[in-house]
Structures are given as C-alpha cells and as structure tokens.
Design a protein around this motif. Structure first.
Motif, PDB file in Angstrom:
ATOM      1  N   ALA A 172     -27.491 -12.295  -6.344  1.00 41.81           N
ATOM      2  CA  ALA A 172     -26.797 -12.734  -5.135  1.00 41.81           C
ATOM      3  C   ALA A 172     -27.432 -14.029  -4.648  1.00 41.81           C
ATOM      4  N   PRO A 173     -26.632 -14.898  -4.070  1.00 41.94           N
ATOM      5  CA  PRO A 173     -27.214 -16.156  -3.586  1.00 41.94           C
ATOM      6  C   PRO A 173     -28.244 -15.906  -2.489  1.00 41.94           C
ATOM      7  N   ALA A 174     -29.183 -16.789  -2.444  1.00 42.65           N
ATOM      8  CA  ALA A 174     -30.215 -16.689  -1.403  1.00 42.65           C
ATOM      9  C   ALA A 174     -29.575 -16.895  -0.033  1.00 42.65           C
ATOM     10  N   PRO A 175     -30.101 -16.239   0.959  1.00 47.27           N
ATOM     11  CA  PRO A 175     -29.547 -16.456   2.306  1.00 47.27           C
ATOM     12  C   PRO A 175     -29.813 -17.893   2.744  1.00 47.27           C
ATOM     13  N   PRO A 176     -29.036 -18.372   3.682  1.00 44.39           N
ATOM     14  CA  PRO A 176     -29.252 -19.756   4.114  1.00 44.39           C
ATOM     15  C   PRO A 176     -30.637 -19.929   4.752  1.00 44.39           C
ATOM     16  N   THR A 177     -31.173 -21.111   4.554  1.00 45.30           N
ATOM     17  CA  THR A 177     -32.493 -21.417   5.136  1.00 45.30           C
ATOM     18  C   THR A 177     -32.344 -22.233   6.422  1.00 45.30           C
TER      19      THR A 177
ATOM     20  N   LEU B  31     -29.317 -28.583  16.997  1.00 46.36           N
ATOM     21  CA  LEU B  31     -28.056 -27.856  16.930  1.00 46.36           C
ATOM     22  C   LEU B  31     -27.113 -28.484  15.898  1.00 46.36           C
ATOM     23  N   ASN B  32     -27.021 -29.813  15.901  1.00 48.36           N
ATOM     24  CA  ASN B  32     -26.190 -30.516  14.909  1.00 48.36           C
ATOM     25  C   ASN B  32     -26.722 -30.289  13.488  1.00 48.36           C
ATOM     26  N   ASP B  33     -28.039 -30.297  13.350  1.00 51.19           N
ATOM     27  CA  ASP B  33     -28.658 -30.068  12.043  1.00 51.19           C
ATOM     28  C   ASP B  33     -28.349 -28.646  11.553  1.00 51.19           C
ATOM     29  N   TYR B  34     -28.449 -27.690  12.444  1.00 45.91           N
ATOM     30  CA  TYR B  34     -28.155 -26.294  12.095  1.00 45.91           C
ATOM     31  C   TYR B  34     -26.687 -26.152  11.680  1.00 45.91           C
ATOM     32  N   GLN B  35     -25.799 -26.772  12.430  1.00 45.71           N
ATOM     33  CA  GLN B  35     -24.377 -26.696  12.116  1.00 45.71           C
ATOM     34  C   GLN B  35     -24.089 -27.329  10.744  1.00 45.71           C
TER      35      GLN B  35
ATOM     36  N   LYS C   5     -22.630 -25.367   7.411  1.00 48.90           N
ATOM     37  CA  LYS C   5     -21.414 -25.887   6.788  1.00 48.90           C
ATOM     38  C   LYS C   5     -21.658 -26.191   5.308  1.00 48.90           C
ATOM     39  N   ASN C   6     -22.782 -26.807   4.998  1.00 44.36           N
ATOM     40  CA  ASN C   6     -23.130 -27.122   3.610  1.00 44.36           C
ATOM     41  C   ASN C   6     -23.306 -25.853   2.783  1.00 44.36           C
ATOM     42  N   TYR C   7     -23.987 -24.874   3.343  1.00 45.72           N
ATOM     43  CA  TYR C   7     -24.203 -23.594   2.653  1.00 45.72           C
ATOM     44  C   TYR C   7     -22.862 -22.949   2.303  1.00 45.72           C
ATOM     45  N   ALA C   8     -21.957 -22.932   3.278  1.00 49.44           N
ATOM     46  CA  ALA C   8     -20.647 -22.310   3.062  1.00 49.44           C
ATOM     47  C   ALA C   8     -19.836 -23.079   2.019  1.00 49.44           C
TER      48      ALA C   8
END
Length: 138
Positions: free
Chosen positions: A60-65, A88-92, A96-99
């Motif tokens: 399974a893929p690793a959870p997001p970091t 907050l922008n960095d987290y968003q 988004k990149n992970y998804a």
C-alpha cells in the motif's frame, strides 16, 4: 457336383494367407496409416510459454507526509498569521500532489488491468473462431 463347393472352400482357404501376405506391404494396404509421431511433431509449431506465477499485491502507498499546521483561532502578530498562511498553502499543495500522484498510479493500474482483459478476450475469440478450421492450417 458336391465337389465344386469343396474345391471353392479349399481354394479360398489357401488364398487367405497369400492375400494376407500381399497386404502387409505399405502400398497394398487400403487402410490409411497414421503418420509417425516424429513426422507430426515436426509439423506442429513450437509452443513456448512462461508458466503462470501469481502476482503479489503491491505494498500500500505510504501515507502522506504533509504536515498540518496547528489550528490557531487568532494571531496577535501579522508575521505569525503570514507564516500560518504559508504553512496552510504548503499543506494544501502537499495533499493535492499526493492525491494526484496516487490517483494517476491507480488509473495506470486500472488501465493495465483492462488492457490485459481485453487482450485475453481477443485471444480467446480468435481461438474459438479457429475451432472450425483444421488443426495446423489457416
């Protein structure tokens, strides 16, 4: 007159072994002989294949970091609010990149599965359509 059937019987009995010997030759037999196994094998195409080996499910893929910034209701200093907004922008962007990355991977897996099924269906359709043709011929 009774001797004629007896002579015919004796003549027939004497000829049976002679006819049997005459038919033992390859050219005299009316029964078609099956070709030798080696001759038939040389006409068949070679069948090379890789034996089936079950695939293992990938990890399974690793959870997001992605790091969630702490929730703060109000900031007393503008610099802290700006720093929070940047986090907050960095987290968003991270989420988004992970998804996107994992969504593309999932789509590629689905496409590969669908292609494998379509190729197998085409092969089995061709195989079933060939059933009315003689073996080894086209």
């Amino acid at each position: 007159m009774k001797q004629a059937p007896m002579k015919t019987l004796i003549a027939a009995l004497l000829l049976v072994p002679v006819l049997g010997l005459a038919q033992t030759g390859d050219n005299a037999s009316r029964i078609k002989k099956k070709p030798a196994a080696t001759a038939a094998a040389s006409q068949d195409p070679d069948v090379n294949f890789t034996p089936f080996t079950p695939l293992e499910m990938e990890a399974a893929p690793a959870p997001p970091t992605c790091v969630q910034p702490p929730i703060v209701k109000a900031f007393s200093v503008k610099e802290k609010a700006d720093k929070f907004n940047a986090a907050l922008n960095d987290y968003q962007a991270c989420v988004k990149n992970y998804a996107e990355v994992h969504g593309k991977a999932a789509n590629q897996h689905a496409e590969a599965s669908n292609k494998a099924v379509a190729d197998a269906n085409a092969y089995f359709n061709e195989l079933s359509n060939k059933g009315d043709k003689p073996a080894g011929g086209e």
